[in-house]
Design a protein around this motif. Structure first.
Motif, short mmCIF file in Angstrom:
data_model
loop_
_atom_site.label_atom_id
_atom_site.label_comp_id
_atom_site.label_asym_id
_atom_site.label_seq_id
_atom_site.Cartn_x
_atom_site.Cartn_y
_atom_site.Cartn_z
N LEU B 224 0.83 -1.21 0.00
CA LEU B 224 0.00 0.00 0.00
C LEU B 224 0.86 1.26 0.00
CD1 LEU B 224 -2.97 -0.99 2.33
CD2 LEU B 224 -2.86 -0.98 -0.15
N ARG B 225 1.99 1.21 0.70
CA ARG B 225 2.86 2.37 0.73
C ARG B 225 3.40 2.68 -0.69
NH1 ARG B 225 7.83 1.96 4.60
NH2 ARG B 225 8.52 0.69 2.86
N ASP B 226 3.80 1.63 -1.41
CA ASP B 226 4.30 1.82 -2.77
C ASP B 226 3.20 2.37 -3.69
OD1 ASP B 226 6.66 0.88 -1.87
OD2 ASP B 226 6.51 -1.12 -2.79
N GLN B 227 2.00 1.83 -3.54
CA GLN B 227 0.90 2.28 -4.40
C GLN B 227 0.53 3.73 -4.09
OE1 GLN B 227 -0.30 0.52 -6.97
NE2 GLN B 227 1.21 -1.04 -6.42
N LEU B 228 0.59 4.09 -2.80
CA LEU B 228 0.21 5.45 -2.41
C LEU B 228 1.18 6.49 -2.97
CD1 LEU B 228 -0.94 4.96 1.29
CD2 LEU B 228 -2.37 5.67 -0.63
N LYS B 229 2.44 6.06 -3.19
CA LYS B 229 3.42 6.97 -3.77
C LYS B 229 3.00 7.34 -5.19
CE LYS B 229 7.51 5.61 -1.20
NZ LYS B 229 8.47 4.52 -1.21
N LYS B 230 2.44 6.35 -5.90
CA LYS B 230 2.03 6.58 -7.29
C LYS B 230 0.68 7.29 -7.35
CE LYS B 230 3.65 2.12 -8.27
NZ LYS B 230 3.24 0.84 -8.77
N ASN B 231 -0.20 6.92 -6.41
CA ASN B 231 -1.55 7.48 -6.42
C ASN B 231 -2.03 7.67 -4.98
OD1 ASN B 231 -4.25 8.03 -6.59
ND2 ASN B 231 -4.84 6.05 -7.47
N PRO B 232 -2.05 8.91 -4.51
CA PRO B 232 -2.43 9.15 -3.11
C PRO B 232 -3.86 8.68 -2.78
CG PRO B 232 -1.47 11.12 -4.11
CD PRO B 232 -1.67 10.14 -5.22
N GLN B 233 -4.67 8.48 -3.81
CA GLN B 233 -6.05 8.03 -3.59
C GLN B 233 -6.19 6.51 -3.68
OE1 GLN B 233 -8.37 10.29 -2.76
NE2 GLN B 233 -6.70 11.76 -2.90
N TYR B 234 -5.04 5.82 -3.79
CA TYR B 234 -5.11 4.38 -4.10
C TYR B 234 -6.02 3.59 -3.16
CZ TYR B 234 -3.90 -0.43 -5.03
OH TYR B 234 -4.00 -1.74 -5.32
N ILE B 235 -5.86 3.81 -1.84
CA ILE B 235 -6.64 3.02 -0.89
C ILE B 235 -8.13 3.32 -1.04
CG2 ILE B 235 -7.11 2.59 1.56
CD1 ILE B 235 -4.15 2.89 2.11
N GLU B 236 -8.44 4.61 -1.10
CA GLU B 236 -9.83 5.02 -1.22
C GLU B 236 -10.47 4.41 -2.47
OE1 GLU B 236 -11.60 6.32 1.05
OE2 GLU B 236 -13.34 6.31 -0.29
N GLU B 237 -9.71 4.42 -3.57
CA GLU B 237 -10.27 3.93 -4.84
C GLU B 237 -10.34 2.41 -4.92
OE1 GLU B 237 -7.87 5.78 -7.87
OE2 GLU B 237 -8.51 7.79 -7.25
N ASN B 238 -9.53 1.73 -4.10
CA ASN B 238 -9.44 0.27 -4.24
C ASN B 238 -9.76 -0.49 -2.96
OD1 ASN B 238 -8.16 -0.10 -7.09
ND2 ASN B 238 -6.99 1.53 -6.12
N LYS B 239 -10.45 0.14 -2.02
CA LYS B 239 -10.57 -0.52 -0.72
C LYS B 239 -11.32 -1.85 -0.77
CE LYS B 239 -14.30 2.38 1.13
NZ LYS B 239 -14.46 3.76 0.72
N GLU B 240 -12.23 -1.99 -1.73
CA GLU B 240 -12.94 -3.27 -1.84
C GLU B 240 -11.97 -4.39 -2.30
OE1 GLU B 240 -14.35 -0.51 -3.33
OE2 GLU B 240 -16.24 -0.24 -2.23
N ASP B 241 -11.18 -4.08 -3.33
CA ASP B 241 -10.23 -5.08 -3.84
C ASP B 241 -9.15 -5.41 -2.80
OD1 ASP B 241 -11.55 -5.40 -6.19
OD2 ASP B 241 -10.13 -4.27 -7.43
#
Lengths: 137, 338
Positions: B224-241
């Motif tokens: 999640l840390r790596d993904q957040l670097k690319k897209n700060p909204q990553y968790i919000e956009e993908n929380k179901e997955d």
């Protein structure tokens, strides 16, 4: 003031645990600072192994305190104050009984009960630097 | 003759009292805000001081709800461990004095055994009870074990976690995602709308029937840390997955070892117990396994899967029948193996 600082990999964990104990021969209370996933529990498992604990040292996040026995029948207490909301909750579990027992106490998330840490407690900090960890105490 | 047993549970956060008539629940009360509203008090969230405040109201309420008088009780059963010492002492001290005052037997119960024996509480919706020997996967915030259950008393732990518990992994993954504590039930809810194969989290390689979950926790954190670097909204956009993938991985880690245990022992009767057995993904996977592998699966009612006193009274009932009573000198223990 922190005097020892070294970086280590997972393979060197036992070595680091040995040093931490040898560098603090008269200390029994160790507080471990560091973010989730940095390896606090893993280092404490290594310390327990070094001290001859025969039980599986697990995570006390849920139980707050785990008690392990060494081969010599000594008790070791492993705390995790992660779930604590207030310092008073530490009084509720009778933290003094453990901290002043003279037994080894390894404490995760000590920031939650900072004011209750006894004098002379060894403050150990763990940080992650790419593929290695850095320990300071 | 009908047997009335009072069960008392205070091993961790909740104070609970239950009254059983044989294997039938007459009352099962867990101290929460409502009990306190009823008695006009305030509840601290945790630990022994809260248990001290809760215990008498909770027992009163259980006896009232069961519509029996304390003099009708045949025995007092209480959790003697494992758990938090300060918390256990409250239940133990009360049980000892209460049994002494009433002149009835005192029965000590192992909390982890009781989770398993909760399966034997009478439930019209699940009339079939596990057949001995059976395997039980006991999963909660603090425990992850595979137990070989030989009878009501003999239970052998044949696999357990070497670090974090399964329930803790749910809660910590939720914490990393910024969900409130305890996040396990929220992950379950979000997972229903996500793709369990979206993120291939690694599985640990742990020998025998033991489990490890701390590696999964760390990989969720780093991923999640790596993904957040690319897209700060990553968790919000993908929380179901993310939820579905974390849940799927936890369940697969559990099921792989449970399948291995079934294979090694040749036992086909398999139960789940503990708070995580409320997870809908785990329940579904167990039922699929029943279809595919010919297991006979036993899933407890939700209210008997989390910490509760009904299971303590149930375990007490079997000990009562054996005349297995405790002395007043008995002391609580914090470790499973004591």
């Amino acid at each position: 003031m922190k005097q020892v600082k070294r970086t280590f990999t997972e393979e060197q964990l036992t070595d680091v645990a040995n040093h931490l104990l040898k560098d603090n021969p008269n200390k029994r209370i160790f507080a471990f600072y560091g973010k989730m996933g940095v390896g606090k529990t893993t280092l404490i498992k290594a310390l327990c192994q070094t001290l001859g604990v025969t039980d599986i040292a697990g995570s006390p996040t849920f139980s707050i305190v785990n008690q392990y026995l060494t081969e010599d029948g000594e008790s070791i207490f492993h705390f995790d104050f992660y779930r604590m909301k207030k310092e008073e909750e530490a009084y509720d579990i009778g933290y003094e009984e453990y901290f002043f027992s003279g037994n080894y106490c390894f404490i995760e998330w000590p920031e939650k009960i900072q004011a209750l840490l006894p004098q002379g407690c060894v403050e150990v900090s763990l940080e992650e630097h790419q593929s290695v960890r850095e320990i300071k105490y | 003759m009908e047997t009335y047993i009072l069960g008392i549970e205070s091993s961790c956060d909740d104070t609970s009292a239950a009254v059983l008539r044989d294997n039938k629940i007459l009352a099962n009360v867990i101290a929460n805000q409502e009990v306190h509203k009823f008695y006009g008090g305030v509840v601290p969230e945790l630990a022994s001081r809260a248990h001290q405040q809760n215990i008498i109201p909770v027992i009163h309420k259980a006896l009232d709800a069961a519509k029996i008088h304390k003099n009708q009780l045949h025995a007092v059963a209480f959790t003697n461990g494992p758990g938090l010492l300060g918390s256990l002492l409250v239940g133990a001290s009360f049980a000892k004095s209460f049994s002494m005052a009433l002149g009835i037997p005192l029965i000590e119960v192992n909390h982890m055994h009781a989770h398993i024996l909760a399966h034997f509480i009478e439930d019209p919706q699940q009339p079939q009870k596990p057949e001995f020997p059976f395997l039980c996967l006991t999963v909660s915030g603090g425990h992850t074990q595979i137990v070989l259950v030989k009878n009501h008393f003999q239970m052998e732990v044949i696999g357990q976690t070497i670090d974090d518990a399964a329930g803790e992994t749910f809660d910590k993954a939720a914490k990393i995602m910024g969900l409130p504590y305890p996040g396990g039930p929220l992950i379950d809810k979000l997972a229903k709308k996500g793709n369990p194969h979206a993120i291939p989290f690694p599985h640990p390689k742990i020998p025998e029937l033991n489990f490890s979950f701390s590696g999964l926790k760390t990989s969720v954190l780093y991923y999640l840390r790596d993904q957040l670097k690319k897209n700060p909204q990553y968790i919000e956009e993908n929380k179901e997955d993310i939820s579905a993938s974390v849940q799927y991985t936890i369940i697969e880690i559990l099921m792989n070892k449970l399948r291995k245990a079934a294979q090694q022992t040749g036992i086909r009767h398999v139960a789940i117990a503990g708070g995580v057995s409320a997870n809908s993904g785990l329940r579904q996977t167990m039922l699929q396994e029943q279809e595919q592998s010919g297991w006979k699966v036993y899933i407890p009612k939700f209210e008997y899967s989390t910490d509760n006193a009904a299971m303590i009274a149930m375990a007490g009932y079997y000990k009562f029948q054996e005349g297995d009573f405790a002395h007043q000198q008995v002391t609580p223990y914090t470790r499973y193996s004591d």
